[in-house]
Design a protein around this motif. Structure first.
Motif, PDB file in Angstrom:
ATOM      1  N   ILE A 135      24.418   4.775 -11.432  1.00 50.87           N
ATOM      2  CA  ILE A 135      23.009   4.987 -11.129  1.00 50.87           C
ATOM      3  C   ILE A 135      22.776   4.497  -9.700  1.00 50.87           C
ATOM      4  CG2 ILE A 135      20.625   4.440 -11.741  1.00 50.87           C
ATOM      5  CD1 ILE A 135      22.061   6.051 -13.887  1.00 50.87           C
ATOM      6  N   ILE A 136      22.176   5.342  -8.863  1.00 51.02           N
ATOM      7  CA  ILE A 136      21.857   4.964  -7.494  1.00 51.02           C
ATOM      8  C   ILE A 136      20.389   4.545  -7.458  1.00 51.02           C
ATOM      9  CG2 ILE A 136      21.874   5.665  -5.088  1.00 51.02           C
ATOM     10  CD1 ILE A 136      24.642   5.643  -6.567  1.00 51.02           C
ATOM     11  N   VAL A 137      20.153   3.272  -7.153  1.00 54.90           N
ATOM     12  CA  VAL A 137      18.800   2.723  -7.079  1.00 54.90           C
ATOM     13  C   VAL A 137      18.359   2.722  -5.619  1.00 54.90           C
ATOM     14  CG1 VAL A 137      17.349   0.703  -7.512  1.00 54.90           C
ATOM     15  CG2 VAL A 137      19.206   1.274  -9.104  1.00 54.90           C
ATOM     16  N   VAL A 138      17.178   3.272  -5.364  1.00 58.49           N
ATOM     17  CA  VAL A 138      16.656   3.368  -3.994  1.00 58.49           C
ATOM     18  C   VAL A 138      15.271   2.742  -3.940  1.00 58.49           C
ATOM     19  CG1 VAL A 138      16.124   4.897  -2.064  1.00 58.49           C
ATOM     20  CG2 VAL A 138      17.918   5.540  -3.695  1.00 58.49           C
ATOM     21  N   VAL A 139      15.074   1.807  -3.024  1.00 58.27           N
ATOM     22  CA  VAL A 139      13.755   1.211  -2.781  1.00 58.27           C
ATOM     23  C   VAL A 139      13.434   1.426  -1.310  1.00 58.27           C
ATOM     24  CG1 VAL A 139      12.310  -0.833  -2.978  1.00 58.27           C
ATOM     25  CG2 VAL A 139      14.278  -0.560  -4.515  1.00 58.27           C
ATOM     26  N   SER A 155       0.809  -1.214   0.000  1.00 63.73           N
ATOM     27  CA  SER A 155       0.000   0.000   0.000  1.00 63.73           C
ATOM     28  C   SER A 155       0.843   1.264   0.000  1.00 63.73           C
ATOM     29  CB  SER A 155      -0.930   0.010   1.222  1.00 63.73           C
ATOM     30  OG  SER A 155      -0.170  -0.045   2.423  1.00 63.73           O
ATOM     31  N   LYS A 156       2.110   1.138   0.352  1.00 67.70           N
ATOM     32  CA  LYS A 156       2.997   2.294   0.283  1.00 67.70           C
ATOM     33  C   LYS A 156       4.395   1.820  -0.067  1.00 67.70           C
ATOM     34  CE  LYS A 156       4.674   2.704   5.056  1.00 67.70           C
ATOM     35  NZ  LYS A 156       4.916   3.660   6.157  1.00 67.70           N
ATOM     36  N   GLY A 157       5.276   2.796  -0.282  1.00 66.85           N
ATOM     37  CA  GLY A 157       6.637   2.486  -0.691  1.00 66.85           C
ATOM     38  C   GLY A 157       6.827   2.720  -2.172  1.00 66.85           C
ATOM     39  N   CYS A 158       8.039   3.071  -2.557  1.00 67.45           N
ATOM     40  CA  CYS A 158       8.310   3.287  -3.976  1.00 67.45           C
ATOM     41  C   CYS A 158       9.792   3.093  -4.271  1.00 67.45           C
ATOM     42  CB  CYS A 158       7.849   4.669  -4.429  1.00 67.45           C
ATOM     43  SG  CYS A 158       8.864   6.030  -3.855  1.00 67.45           S
ATOM     44  N   CYS A 159      10.097   3.064  -5.550  1.00 69.93           N
ATOM     45  CA  CYS A 159      11.472   2.908  -6.032  1.00 69.93           C
ATOM     46  C   CYS A 159      11.812   4.108  -6.897  1.00 69.93           C
ATOM     47  CB  CYS A 159      11.602   1.614  -6.826  1.00 69.93           C
ATOM     48  SG  CYS A 159      13.212   1.396  -7.622  1.00 69.93           S
ATOM     49  N   PHE A 160      12.989   4.686  -6.672  1.00 68.15           N
ATOM     50  CA  PHE A 160      13.447   5.780  -7.527  1.00 68.15           C
ATOM     51  C   PHE A 160      14.944   5.642  -7.767  1.00 68.15           C
ATOM     52  CE2 PHE A 160      13.911   7.436  -3.217  1.00 68.15           C
ATOM     53  CZ  PHE A 160      15.122   8.124  -3.236  1.00 68.15           C
ATOM     54  N   THR A 161      15.413   6.325  -8.801  1.00 67.84           N
ATOM     55  CA  THR A 161      16.836   6.321  -9.128  1.00 67.84           C
ATOM     56  C   THR A 161      17.369   7.738  -9.157  1.00 67.84           C
ATOM     57  OG1 THR A 161      16.360   6.318 -11.511  1.00 67.84           O
ATOM     58  CG2 THR A 161      16.761   4.179 -10.463  1.00 67.84           C
ATOM     59  N   LEU A 162      18.668   7.851  -8.858  1.00 64.24           N
ATOM     60  CA  LEU A 162      19.397   9.109  -8.967  1.00 64.24           C
ATOM     61  C   LEU A 162      20.611   8.861  -9.846  1.00 64.24           C
ATOM     62  CD1 LEU A 162      19.382  10.205  -5.208  1.00 64.24           C
ATOM     63  CD2 LEU A 162      17.883  11.052  -7.010  1.00 64.24           C
ATOM     64  N   SER A 163      20.836   9.731 -10.791  1.00 63.22           N
ATOM     65  CA  SER A 163      21.983   9.607 -11.678  1.00 63.22           C
ATOM     66  C   SER A 163      23.120  10.468 -11.140  1.00 63.22           C
ATOM     67  CB  SER A 163      21.597  10.052 -13.091  1.00 63.22           C
ATOM     68  OG  SER A 163      22.672   9.916 -13.976  1.00 63.22           O
ATOM     69  N   THR A 164      24.329   9.913 -11.128  1.00 60.95           N
ATOM     70  CA  THR A 164      25.474  10.603 -10.546  1.00 60.95           C
ATOM     71  C   THR A 164      26.152  11.495 -11.576  1.00 60.95           C
ATOM     72  OG1 THR A 164      25.859   8.772  -9.021  1.00 60.95           O
ATOM     73  CG2 THR A 164      27.674  10.279  -9.378  1.00 60.95           C
ATOM     74  N   ALA A 165      26.352  12.743 -11.237  1.00 57.78           N
ATOM     75  CA  ALA A 165      26.950  13.706 -12.164  1.00 57.78           C
ATOM     76  C   ALA A 165      28.342  13.272 -12.600  1.00 57.78           C
ATOM     77  CB  ALA A 165      27.021  15.085 -11.504  1.00 57.78           C
ATOM     78  N   HIS A 166      28.553  13.252 -13.916  1.00 55.27           N
ATOM     79  CA  HIS A 166      29.863  12.980 -14.516  1.00 55.27           C
ATOM     80  C   HIS A 166      30.468  11.638 -14.132  1.00 55.27           C
ATOM     81  CE1 HIS A 166      31.163  17.205 -16.052  1.00 55.27           C
ATOM     82  NE2 HIS A 166      29.986  16.821 -16.495  1.00 55.27           N
ATOM     83  N   GLN A 167      29.657  10.715 -13.691  1.00 56.49           N
ATOM     84  CA  GLN A 167      30.118   9.360 -13.426  1.00 56.49           C
ATOM     85  C   GLN A 167      29.070   8.398 -13.952  1.00 56.49           C
ATOM     86  OE1 GLN A 167      30.865  10.066  -9.046  1.00 56.49           O
ATOM     87  NE2 GLN A 167      32.705   8.910  -9.527  1.00 56.49           N
ATOM     88  N   ASP A 168      29.506   7.253 -14.403  1.00 58.17           N
ATOM     89  CA  ASP A 168      28.574   6.281 -14.982  1.00 58.17           C
ATOM     90  C   ASP A 168      27.986   5.413 -13.882  1.00 58.17           C
ATOM     91  OD1 ASP A 168      27.244   5.238 -17.187  1.00 58.17           O
ATOM     92  OD2 ASP A 168      28.632   3.563 -17.336  1.00 58.17           O
TER      93      ASP A 168
END
Length: 394
Positions: free
Chosen positions: A347-351, A332-345
């Protein structure tokens, strides 16, 4: 551990071999032709050169520790203070020492140095700023110093989630120790926290505790495989507010045992997280969309990663595997999002189970802006650009 490489042009620091990304291609960097000072406009975005932040890991001082290994553009290669062969596929594990000037965040009681942990003698794995106490061989790490941008991005994600929970006595677990830079940061940020770090390679632990300023008295360091560690936590009744995963194999990918949807690790991780507010943060390599020809455009609006590329598809598999098991299909709650790191290859995945169920990135940004606007005094760098630029909900 990010994967972008050194080049003679100003770019964000990362630990990697000598490659650079140009128009979507990966090419070997040209040999080092001497030090070039980082661009001040770029530095200010990373927390250096103004903005009211006194960041000891600012891009301004990166030439001090970058090194010349593999064609790197740092001032020197430093002096080797540790060197041993890895027992787990990391090649020759070394630590190099480099004189530090810059802006330390802790009172100086001795000689300040950068210590750089490398795999295969070249790949920059971790960077710690340390102080050697006068008249002693003991080293003390500066816990506020995060030299890599991807670590700052992971730190911002963790800080936002923990601040939303408003609980200072947090339980944290870090899988993949390296230089134990992020565990030291959060132990200092939340003094009442209980922090455990799991590292499979005893040589890496030896390097960090003997030459990177990491104290076993102040940091709980467990030698072992995370696949075996989490079930033991469950049996002991431990539950974590946040688990951070920064672990890679010899192919520069998250070990299969940590990401297999049909394996034992992911269910153990789901059970080890707090049922109401538990979160997992994963550092993933590859898949980023190439930045525009204007290098500053990346900081204003980072498009994230390319789902159609081979690396991007791997990132999406990580997103699906972790979100499915942590959130479940009927949560019923909770989500997943990503953040892209500047000038580095990276991806930070957050759940996170503690966030509202939403598919709208604007909703999360407003929540995070509210948190960041209340109290950022404890952070040595600006959190807002790191979640505003590239937050994508999945």
């Amino acid at each position: 551990m990010p994967f972008v490489s050194a080049s003679p042009q100003p770019t964000t620091p990362h630990h990697s071999q000598s490659f650079r990304f140009t128009l979507g291609k990966t090419v070997r960097a040209k040999p080092n032709r001497g030090h070039r000072k980082p661009n001040k406009r770029v530095a200010s975005i990373f927390g250096g050169g103004g903005g009211g932040y006194d960041d000891p890991g600012s891009w301004d001082v990166s030439p001090e520790w970058w090194g010349t290994q593999g064609g790197g553009w740092g001032r020197n290669e430093g002096s080797t203070v540790f060197e041993k062969e890895s027992l787990h596929g990391n090649g020759l594990v070394t630590v190099t020492a480099h004189p530090a000037q810059g802006n330390p965040s802790q009172p100086q009681t001795g000689t300040s140095e950068w210590r750089v942990l490398r795999f295969n003698g070249v790949t920059r794995q971790s960077v710690n700023r340390v102080v050697q106490v006068q008249g002693s061989s003991d080293l003390s790490v500066d816990p506020n110093c995060l030299a890599f941008e991807y670590l700052k991005t992971m730190a911002v994600a963790g800080w936002l989630l923990l601040e939303r929970g408003r609980n200072s006595e947090v339980e944290l677990c870090f899988i993949g120790g390296g230089g134990f830079t992020l565990p030291a940061f959060f132990s200092n940020l939340y003094p009442k926290s209980h922090v455990q770090s799991v590292e499979i390679d005893p040589i890496v632990i030896e390097a960090a505790t003997s030459h990177m300023g990491i104290s076993k008295e102040k940091n709980i360091v467990i030698e072992g495989d995370a696949v075996d560690f989490l079930p033991k936590c469950m049996n002991a009744g431990d539950q974590f507010d946040c688990i951070c995963i920064d672990a890679f194999d010899g192919e520069d990918a998250i070990p299969g045992g940590l990401s297999d949807p049909d394996g034992s690790f992911l269910p153990s991780l789901a059970d080890a997280l707090h049922p109401e507010n538990g979160s997992v943060i994963i550092n993933v390599h590859g898949g980023k969309i190439s930045p525009s020809l204007n290098p500053l455009a990346l900081f204003k609006s980072d498009p994230g990663f390319d789902e159609t590329s081979v690396a991007g598809k791997s990132v999406k598999k990580i997103i699906d595997a972790f979100s499915n098991v942590v959130l479940g299909g009927n949560a019923s709650k909770g989500c997943c999002f990503t953040l892209s790191t500047a000038h580095q290859d990276n991806i930070i995945v957050v759940v996170s189970r503690g966030l509202p169920r939403t598919s709208d990135s604007k909703t999360l940004k407003e929540i995070f802006k509210d948190i960041a606007g209340k109290d950022v005094s404890r952070l040595p760098f600006d959190p807002q650009p790191r979640f505003e630029r590239s937050l994508s909900v999945w």
